[in-house]
Design an enzyme around this catalytic site. Structure first.
Site, PDB file in Angstrom:
ATOM      1  N   GLN A   1       0.820  -1.224   0.000  1.00  0.00           N
ATOM      2  CA  GLN A   1       0.000   0.000   0.000  1.00  0.00           C
ATOM      3  C   GLN A   1       0.859   1.281   0.000  1.00  0.00           C
ATOM      4  O   GLN A   1       0.512   2.261  -0.650  1.00  0.00           O
ATOM      5  CB  GLN A   1      -0.917  -0.010   1.217  1.00  0.00           C
ATOM      6  CG  GLN A   1      -2.050   0.976   1.055  1.00  0.00           C
ATOM      7  CD  GLN A   1      -2.981   0.932   2.247  1.00  0.00           C
ATOM      8  OE1 GLN A   1      -2.556   1.033   3.399  1.00  0.00           O
ATOM      9  NE2 GLN A   1      -4.259   0.779   1.974  1.00  0.00           N
TER      10      GLN A   1
ATOM     11  N   GLN B   1      12.731   6.881  -4.925  1.00  0.00           N
ATOM     12  CA  GLN B   1      12.453   6.190  -3.653  1.00  0.00           C
ATOM     13  C   GLN B   1      11.875   4.801  -3.924  1.00  0.00           C
ATOM     14  O   GLN B   1      12.249   3.830  -3.268  1.00  0.00           O
ATOM     15  CB  GLN B   1      11.470   7.048  -2.826  1.00  0.00           C
ATOM     16  CG  GLN B   1      11.408   6.678  -1.369  1.00  0.00           C
ATOM     17  CD  GLN B   1      12.725   6.954  -0.635  1.00  0.00           C
ATOM     18  OE1 GLN B   1      13.561   7.738  -1.090  1.00  0.00           O
ATOM     19  NE2 GLN B   1      12.930   6.281   0.482  1.00  0.00           N
TER      20      GLN B   1
ATOM     21  N   HIS C   1      12.395   2.995  -6.538  1.00  0.00           N
ATOM     22  CA  HIS C   1      13.469   2.163  -7.080  1.00  0.00           C
ATOM     23  C   HIS C   1      14.464   1.704  -5.996  1.00  0.00           C
ATOM     24  O   HIS C   1      15.307   0.831  -6.265  1.00  0.00           O
ATOM     25  CB  HIS C   1      14.272   2.924  -8.145  1.00  0.00           C
ATOM     26  CG  HIS C   1      13.642   2.957  -9.506  1.00  0.00           C
ATOM     27  ND1 HIS C   1      12.538   3.716  -9.799  1.00  0.00           N
ATOM     28  CD2 HIS C   1      13.978   2.329 -10.665  1.00  0.00           C
ATOM     29  CE1 HIS C   1      12.230   3.563 -11.074  1.00  0.00           C
ATOM     30  NE2 HIS C   1      13.084   2.723 -11.623  1.00  0.00           N
TER      31      HIS C   1
ATOM     32  N   GLU D   1      14.354  29.660 -17.185  1.00  0.00           N
ATOM     33  CA  GLU D   1      13.200  30.456 -17.666  1.00  0.00           C
ATOM     34  C   GLU D   1      12.404  31.023 -16.485  1.00  0.00           C
ATOM     35  O   GLU D   1      11.176  31.104 -16.511  1.00  0.00           O
ATOM     36  CB  GLU D   1      12.354  29.667 -18.666  1.00  0.00           C
ATOM     37  CG  GLU D   1      13.197  29.351 -19.910  1.00  0.00           C
ATOM     38  CD  GLU D   1      12.443  29.094 -21.191  1.00  0.00           C
ATOM     39  OE1 GLU D   1      11.245  29.414 -21.256  1.00  0.00           O
ATOM     40  OE2 GLU D   1      13.074  28.598 -22.133  1.00  0.00           O
TER      41      GLU D   1
HETATM   42  N1  COS Z   1       4.769  41.319 -20.859  1.00  0.00           N
HETATM   43  C1  COS Z   1       5.118  42.483 -21.455  1.00  0.00           C
HETATM   44  N2  COS Z   1       5.652  43.512 -20.786  1.00  0.00           N
HETATM   45  C2  COS Z   1       5.841  43.374 -19.480  1.00  0.00           C
HETATM   46  C3  COS Z   1       5.523  42.180 -18.797  1.00  0.00           C
HETATM   47  C4  COS Z   1       4.960  41.131 -19.545  1.00  0.00           C
HETATM   48  N3  COS Z   1       4.639  39.988 -18.963  1.00  0.00           N
HETATM   49  N4  COS Z   1       5.812  42.335 -17.486  1.00  0.00           N
HETATM   50  C5  COS Z   1       6.303  43.570 -17.345  1.00  0.00           C
HETATM   51  N5  COS Z   1       6.326  44.186 -18.551  1.00  0.00           N
HETATM   52  C6  COS Z   1       6.786  45.543 -18.818  1.00  0.00           C
HETATM   53  C7  COS Z   1       6.167  46.433 -17.760  1.00  0.00           C
HETATM   54  O1  COS Z   1       4.935  46.941 -18.239  1.00  0.00           O
HETATM   55  C8  COS Z   1       7.195  47.505 -17.541  1.00  0.00           C
HETATM   56  O2  COS Z   1       7.027  48.572 -18.438  1.00  0.00           O
HETATM   57  P1  COS Z   1       6.334  49.950 -17.910  1.00  0.00           P
HETATM   58  O3  COS Z   1       7.235  50.455 -16.833  1.00  0.00           O
HETATM   59  O4  COS Z   1       6.314  50.782 -19.147  1.00  0.00           O
HETATM   60  O5  COS Z   1       4.983  49.576 -17.418  1.00  0.00           O
HETATM   61  C9  COS Z   1       8.531  46.832 -17.876  1.00  0.00           C
HETATM   62  O6  COS Z   1       8.203  45.632 -18.607  1.00  0.00           O
HETATM   63  C10 COS Z   1       9.295  46.457 -16.635  1.00  0.00           C
HETATM   64  O7  COS Z   1       8.468  45.629 -15.835  1.00  0.00           O
HETATM   65  P2  COS Z   1       8.736  45.378 -14.310  1.00  0.00           P
HETATM   66  O8  COS Z   1       8.870  46.710 -13.612  1.00  0.00           O
HETATM   67  O9  COS Z   1       7.725  44.422 -13.811  1.00  0.00           O
HETATM   68  O10 COS Z   1      10.198  44.707 -14.339  1.00  0.00           O
HETATM   69  P3  COS Z   1      11.014  44.055 -13.173  1.00  0.00           P
HETATM   70  O11 COS Z   1      12.436  44.326 -13.415  1.00  0.00           O
HETATM   71  O12 COS Z   1      10.464  44.447 -11.847  1.00  0.00           O
HETATM   72  O13 COS Z   1      10.719  42.482 -13.422  1.00  0.00           O
HETATM   73  C11 COS Z   1      10.775  40.176 -12.873  1.00  0.00           C
HETATM   74  C12 COS Z   1      10.902  41.594 -12.395  1.00  0.00           C
HETATM   75  C13 COS Z   1      11.287  39.296 -11.765  1.00  0.00           C
HETATM   76  C14 COS Z   1       9.324  39.849 -13.171  1.00  0.00           C
HETATM   77  C15 COS Z   1      11.604  39.958 -14.180  1.00  0.00           C
HETATM   78  O14 COS Z   1      12.885  40.514 -14.042  1.00  0.00           O
HETATM   79  C16 COS Z   1      11.743  38.496 -14.531  1.00  0.00           C
HETATM   80  O15 COS Z   1      10.814  37.872 -15.064  1.00  0.00           O
HETATM   81  N6  COS Z   1      12.938  37.950 -14.229  1.00  0.00           N
HETATM   82  C17 COS Z   1      13.242  36.583 -14.547  1.00  0.00           C
HETATM   83  C18 COS Z   1      13.903  36.520 -15.844  1.00  0.00           C
HETATM   84  C19 COS Z   1      13.989  35.118 -16.315  1.00  0.00           C
HETATM   85  O16 COS Z   1      13.017  34.397 -16.381  1.00  0.00           O
HETATM   86  N7  COS Z   1      15.187  34.735 -16.666  1.00  0.00           N
HETATM   87  C20 COS Z   1      15.403  33.469 -17.215  1.00  0.00           C
HETATM   88  C21 COS Z   1      16.238  33.715 -18.386  1.00  0.00           C
HETATM   89  S1  COS Z   1      15.656  33.155 -19.842  1.00  0.00           S
HETATM   90  S2  COS Z   1      16.281  31.288 -19.767  1.00  0.00           S
END
Ligand code: COS
Length: 384
Positions: free
Chosen positions: A279, A336, A338, A363
């Site tokens: 189980q 676990q 296995h 991502e």
């Molecule tokens: N789609 C389109 N535009 C977006 C958006 C979205 N989903 N999210 C935010 N924006 C726009 C915003 O509208 C903002 O513009 P305005 O100031 O004109 O409104 C601008 O982009 C900046 O947005 P925000 O202030 O939210 O940016 P941050 O730096 O605070 O973002 C997170 C923070 C953590 C959300 C972001 O840096 C992020 O997703 N980081 C992870 C990156 C990642 O996934 N890296 C993996 C690499 S790829 S393998």
């Protein structure tokens, strides 16, 4: 993903499942050990239309929908998560922004060769000092009249050294923050694009990931994607889309792990009966199955949101967060079950365990997904 989207979906699934079984699964363990990039298999996948799954046929793509794309990634990841990420990155973080923000000329020049299966694609956002805080990137561009010159270093770039076209983010001036960032279409063969040797990774070993130096790379004006200053928004919109592919990859790995665990629990006998008649094991398998179904349901919900014109950051982040964390729980459970054999390279589950680990990291880490979700909740709270 199981969804009633019609006959074409079922036909594509049959084709992909059969391709995975015959061509991908047999060499997955060997490729993991040797970290060999599967050029031959990918060439065949390109010919099947798997580099431009949702690109319209008039641009050389397969013209399929998002649900079909996610099902394909899931089925590939079930047998080989390395190939799944190579395909996912080409379709999503490269193909998607070219399709949605590119001009017709850019699509003809850069997207058509990808969609028709001749080339792989990639995405250059991350840098050594800019991971989760992507807007703090330092790769600079300057306008020299007839071109832009790019300088900087990109890190953890999937398909580095094997893809021809990349969507690359650079800033005019880091003090401008997100608004200083523009997106460029980069040809890997351009002078000054230098690929470092591939990273020695824990998992996804037969996919290529590496550092890229951009040393005075001259990008033609015609290769600016979208408007100047729109690059960060393009990057985040792209990630909203691409995170669905990673969630599908996580569901696929988890399904593969459940299958391995079921097979082992059926064949292994302890205390006079097969493991699955104990189980404790049966309940663990039941939890794994339920978790996978829950992740799939979230992914389908996010995919439906992504098929509307409205922003779907929250739905994508939820699906990616849950599916990737679930995947790690499920592969750990499969190990676990296995017992000691799960710790041996003789069993596929050992590779799946390592491959699963990065899904909560790349991502956007799980923490980044929580930032995205909690920000959306805060916004929703304003209108309560
Ligand atoms: N789609 C389109 N535009 C977006 C958006 C979205 N989903 N999210 C935010 N924006 C726009 C915003 O509208 C903002 O513009 P305005 O100031 O004109 O409104 C601008 O982009 C900046 O947005 P925000 O202030 O939210 O940016 P941050 O730096 O605070 O973002 C997170 C923070 C953590 C959300 C972001 O840096 C992020 O997703 N980081 C992870 C990156 C990642 O996934 N890296 C993996 C690499 S790829 S393998």
């Amino acid at each position: 993903m199981e969804t009633s989207v019609g006959e074409q979906y079922e036909q594509v699934r049959d084709l992909v499942v059969s391709f995975c079984k015959k061509k991908i699964a047999p060499g997955a363990a060997k490729r993991d050990q040797s970290a060999e990039f599967p050029s031959g298999i990918l060439h065949e996948m390109g010919e099947l239309g798997l580099f431009g799954i949702f690109v319209p046929e008039e641009l050389g793509g397969a013209g399929m929908d998002l649900m079909t794309y996610l099902m394909i990634i899931e089925e590939i990841a079930k047998v080989d998560a390395s190939i799944a990420v190579t395909i996912s990155v080409t379709n999503s973080v490269c193909g998607w922004p070219l399709l949605h923000f590119g001009t017709r000329e850019q699509q003809e020049r850069y997207l058509r060769p990808i969609a028709s299966g001749e080339e792989l694609g990639g995405f250059m956002l991350t840098e050594p000092e800019a991971g989760s805080d992507a807007a703090s990137l330092k790769t600079r561009y300057r306008d020299v009249g007839d071109a832009f010159i790019l300088n900087g270093t990109k890190a953890w770039i999937t398909n580095a050294g094997v893809a021809k076209t990349f969507v690359c983010m650079a800033t005019k001036d880091p003090s401008l923050g997100a608004h200083g960032i523009s997106a460029f279409i980069l040809d890997a063969d351009q002078e000054g694009v230098i690929f470092d040797k591939p990273e020695e990774k824990m998992g996804l070993r037969s996919s290529k990931t590496g550092m890229v130096t951009l040393d005075n790379v001259r990008v033609p004006k015609s290769a600016l994607l979208g408007r100047e200053g729109q690059g960060f928004s393009i990057a985040l919109a792209t990630l909203d889309h691409s995170r669905l592919g990673i969630a599908a990859q996580a569901v696929g790995i988890a399904r593969g792990a459940l299958e391995e665990a079921l097979r082992y629990a059926r064949d292994r006998r302890q205390f006079g009966r097969p493991l699955y008649d104990h189980q404790a094991i049966g309940f663990r398998l039941a939890e794994m199955d339920t978790e996978i179904a829950a992740a799939r349901a979230l992914l389908q919900e996010a995919a439906r949101a992504a098929m509307t014109p409205r922003r779907h950051s929250r739905e994508s982040a939820r699906a990616k967060l849950f599916a990737s964390e679930m995947c790690n729980r499920v592969v750990a459970s499969a190990i676990q079950i296995h017992g000691g054999y799960g710790y041996s390279k003789e069993y596929a589950i050992e590779r799946m365990y390592r491959d699963a680990r990065v899904t909560t990291v790349y991502e956007g880490t799980s923490e980044v997904q929580k930032i995205v979700i909690s920000r959306a909740l805060k916004q929703a709270a304003e209108s309560l």
